[in-house]
Scaffold this motif. Structure first.
Motif, PDB file in Angstrom:
ATOM      1  N   LYS A  93       0.587  -1.605   0.343  1.00 26.42           N
ATOM      2  CA  LYS A  93       0.275   0.145   0.152  1.00 26.42           C
ATOM      3  C   LYS A  93       1.313   1.215  -0.185  1.00 26.42           C
ATOM      4  N   ASP A  94       2.141   1.338  -0.963  1.00 25.03           N
ATOM      5  CA  ASP A  94       2.407   2.650  -0.796  1.00 25.03           C
ATOM      6  C   ASP A  94       3.290   3.014   0.003  1.00 25.03           C
ATOM      7  N   THR A  95       4.259   2.037   1.127  1.00 23.19           N
ATOM      8  CA  THR A  95       4.774   2.291   2.791  1.00 23.19           C
ATOM      9  C   THR A  95       5.898   2.347   2.187  1.00 23.19           C
ATOM     10  N   GLY A  96       5.990   0.657   1.173  1.00 22.55           N
ATOM     11  CA  GLY A  96       7.774   0.256   1.413  1.00 22.55           C
ATOM     12  C   GLY A  96       8.174  -0.983   1.777  1.00 22.55           C
ATOM     13  N   PHE A  97       6.550  -1.584   3.111  1.00 19.75           N
ATOM     14  CA  PHE A  97       7.130  -1.784   3.767  1.00 19.75           C
ATOM     15  C   PHE A  97       6.136  -3.037   3.903  1.00 19.75           C
ATOM     16  N   ILE A  98       6.133  -4.149   4.550  1.00 18.97           N
ATOM     17  CA  ILE A  98       5.203  -4.619   4.785  1.00 18.97           C
ATOM     18  C   ILE A  98       5.431  -5.729   5.721  1.00 18.97           C
ATOM     19  N   GLY A  99       4.611  -5.145   7.020  1.00 19.87           N
ATOM     20  CA  GLY A  99       4.696  -5.380   8.868  1.00 19.87           C
ATOM     21  C   GLY A  99       5.839  -4.869   8.723  1.00 19.87           C
ATOM     22  N   SER A 100       7.657  -5.420   9.220  1.00 16.61           N
ATOM     23  CA  SER A 100       8.675  -4.877   8.722  1.00 16.61           C
ATOM     24  C   SER A 100       9.576  -5.490   7.980  1.00 16.61           C
ATOM     25  N   ILE A 101       9.288  -5.785   7.557  1.00 15.53           N
ATOM     26  CA  ILE A 101       9.989  -6.742   5.442  1.00 15.53           C
ATOM     27  C   ILE A 101       9.734  -5.559   4.855  1.00 15.53           C
ATOM     28  N   LYS A 102      10.950  -5.283   4.219  1.00 14.89           N
ATOM     29  CA  LYS A 102      11.128  -4.314   2.861  1.00 14.89           C
ATOM     30  C   LYS A 102       9.849  -5.060   1.784  1.00 14.89           C
ATOM     31  N   CYS A 103       9.188  -4.034   0.592  1.00 18.46           N
ATOM     32  CA  CYS A 103       8.921  -4.993   0.122  1.00 18.46           C
ATOM     33  C   CYS A 103       9.345  -5.198  -1.259  1.00 18.46           C
ATOM     34  N   GLU A 104       8.832  -5.982  -1.875  1.00 15.86           N
ATOM     35  CA  GLU A 104      10.299  -5.901  -3.437  1.00 15.86           C
ATOM     36  C   GLU A 104       9.673  -4.702  -4.068  1.00 15.86           C
ATOM     37  N   CYS A 105       9.076  -4.022  -3.596  1.00 12.87           N
ATOM     38  CA  CYS A 105       8.563  -2.376  -4.629  1.00 12.87           C
ATOM     39  C   CYS A 105       9.804  -1.324  -4.274  1.00 12.87           C
ATOM     40  N   TYR A 106      10.562  -1.910  -2.649  1.00  5.08           N
ATOM     41  CA  TYR A 106      11.691  -1.134  -2.267  1.00  5.08           C
ATOM     42  C   TYR A 106      12.510  -0.759  -3.029  1.00  5.08           C
ATOM     43  N   LYS A 107      13.569  -2.272  -3.642  1.00  2.32           N
ATOM     44  CA  LYS A 107      14.381  -2.092  -4.412  1.00  2.32           C
ATOM     45  C   LYS A 107      14.323  -1.254  -5.604  1.00  2.32           C
ATOM     46  N   LYS A 108      13.214  -1.251  -6.390  1.00  2.00           N
ATOM     47  CA  LYS A 108      12.653  -0.263  -7.518  1.00  2.00           C
ATOM     48  C   LYS A 108      13.242   1.274  -7.090  1.00  2.00           C
ATOM     49  N   ASN A 109      12.709   1.384  -5.831  1.00  2.00           N
ATOM     50  CA  ASN A 109      12.453   2.314  -5.946  1.00  2.00           C
ATOM     51  C   ASN A 109      14.432   3.237  -4.885  1.00  2.00           C
ATOM     52  N   LEU A 110      14.632   2.335  -4.742  1.00  2.00           N
ATOM     53  CA  LEU A 110      15.637   2.338  -3.389  1.00  2.00           C
ATOM     54  C   LEU A 110      17.031   2.472  -5.378  1.00  2.00           C
ATOM     55  N   ILE A 111      16.397   1.696  -6.793  1.00  2.00           N
ATOM     56  CA  ILE A 111      17.620   2.074  -7.169  1.00  2.00           C
ATOM     57  C   ILE A 111      17.215   3.318  -8.318  1.00  2.00           C
ATOM     58  N   LYS A 112      15.752   4.375  -8.489  1.00  2.00           N
ATOM     59  CA  LYS A 112      15.537   5.066  -9.007  1.00  2.00           C
ATOM     60  C   LYS A 112      16.853   6.208  -8.231  1.00  2.00           C
ATOM     61  N   VAL A 113      16.472   6.166  -6.783  1.00  2.00           N
ATOM     62  CA  VAL A 113      17.418   7.253  -5.903  1.00  2.00           C
ATOM     63  C   VAL A 113      18.480   7.288  -6.082  1.00  2.00           C
ATOM     64  N   LEU A 114      19.557   5.615  -6.028  1.00  2.00           N
ATOM     65  CA  LEU A 114      20.745   5.530  -6.685  1.00  2.00           C
ATOM     66  C   LEU A 114      21.093   6.024  -7.695  1.00  2.00           C
ATOM     67  N   TYR A 115      20.197   5.770  -8.757  1.00  2.00           N
ATOM     68  CA  TYR A 115      20.974   5.921 -10.089  1.00  2.00           C
ATOM     69  C   TYR A 115      20.723   7.345 -10.332  1.00  2.00           C
TER      70      TYR A 115
END
Length: 326
Positions: free
Chosen positions: A105-127
């Protein structure tokens, strides 16, 4: 460093939710004007839900019968709401939040675990923040040309620089296309200006565009980062260097060749090889110089776990600049 990246990633999620909340508000206003009875139904559902909660807390005597009755009423109202929306040409979820990632739900986390979409957004930031972001505007396969390499054989090399580069380019594309199915690493070595960094950047661009996490570091910056990991307890940075999909180490041999740098370089190489996380390393050193300057533990991994690609020929940067002046 990493905390700054994480903050930027969370800002991306905040922005996504804010935009969708505003969009949902606009959709509700539209429905309120065109189908006010739908909004009225929602209010009734909300009131029944509240009454249900209150009576459960108060432990009403006929609670089971009451719950069944209220749930039936809510179900009927929801069906009526859906029918009104569909009859007017609206989708069933028109008055619900439309998340980019329904899982978290666009939080980046499922409970305390990083969602798979988090990595995609981290890539965007790093890039976005990496110096390679600007380099790749120039260094990419769209600007790659075999015409920059001489078609004539010279010296003791077995074939012309152009023929050699055609073979290395083929190896590079195989590396890209089979990225998830092989454990190959690439070692680009040869004289300065022969295309090593350019080709490594071309590969980085392709893989970044395909959603892989690529980290680019000069050898000098890498050693600085490894010092931060060791002495400043930068565990997130260490995790990023080890677990990124591809780590590019440019200009190996330009870093201070100390016992510390050699030890930490070995530890990093060994960790990535054990985890089967891929690397591309470029160096101006010859194989003989690598063997001379690095420990047997490092050189054995470079020569035993990497596909060796020797670059040779004229300095392409000089050649291109000379052609521009003509």
């Amino acid at each position: 460093m990493i905390k700054g990246y994480q903050e930027e990633v969370l800002k991306i999620y905040d922005k996504l939710r804010t935009i969708e909340e505003k969009t949902l508000e606009d959709r509700r206003k539209e429905i309120e004007n065109k189908l006010p009875q739908v909004i009225e139904i929602e209010k009734n559902i909300a009131k029944l839900s509240l009454d249900l909660s209150i009576n459960i807390i108060r432990k009403r005597e006929d609670i089971d019968e009451y719950i069944s009755s209220i749930k039936e009423k809510i179900t009927d109202l929801r069906m009526k709401k859906s029918e009104l929306l569909v009859a007017s040409g609206y989708p069933l979820d028109y008055l619900e939040m439309h998340y980019n990632c329904p899982k978290c739900k666009d939080t980046g986390f499922i409970g305390s675990i990083k969602c798979e979409c988090y990595k995609k957004n981290l890539i965007k930031v790093l890039y976005k923040n990496s110096e390679i972001n600007y380099i790749l505007e120039r260094d990419n396969f769209s600007n790659f040309s075999f015409q920059h390499f001489s078609p004539y054989k010279n010296g003791n090399e077995p074939e012309s620089p152009r023929k050699n580069m055609e073979k290395i380019a083929s190896i590079s594309w195989s590396f890209i296309e089979n990225f998830t199915s092989t454990h190959e690493n690439l070692l680009f070595f040869g004289e300065s200006g022969t295309g090593k960094s350019f080709l490594a950047n071309c590969i980085a661009k392709e893989l970044l565009d395909r959603g892989y996490m690529v980290i680019y570091k000069t050898a000098v910056d890498l050693i600085k980062d490894l010092k931060s990991v060791r002495f400043d307890s930068q565990e997130d940075l260490e995790d990023l260097l080890i677990n990124c999909d591809l780590l590019i180490i440019d200009d190996l041999g330009t870093e201070p060749l100390t016992e510390f740098s050699k030890m930490e370089l070995f530890n990093l190489l060994n960790s990535k090889l054990l985890k089967r996380k891929k690397m591309i390393i470029s160096t101006n050193f010859t194989i003989e110089t690598l063997l001379k300057n690095y420990s047997e533990r490092i050189s054995s991994r470079l020569l035993g776990n990497f596909t060796l690609c020797k670059f040779y020929g004229e300095d392409i940067r000089v050649r291109i600049n000379m052609n521009k002046k003509k």
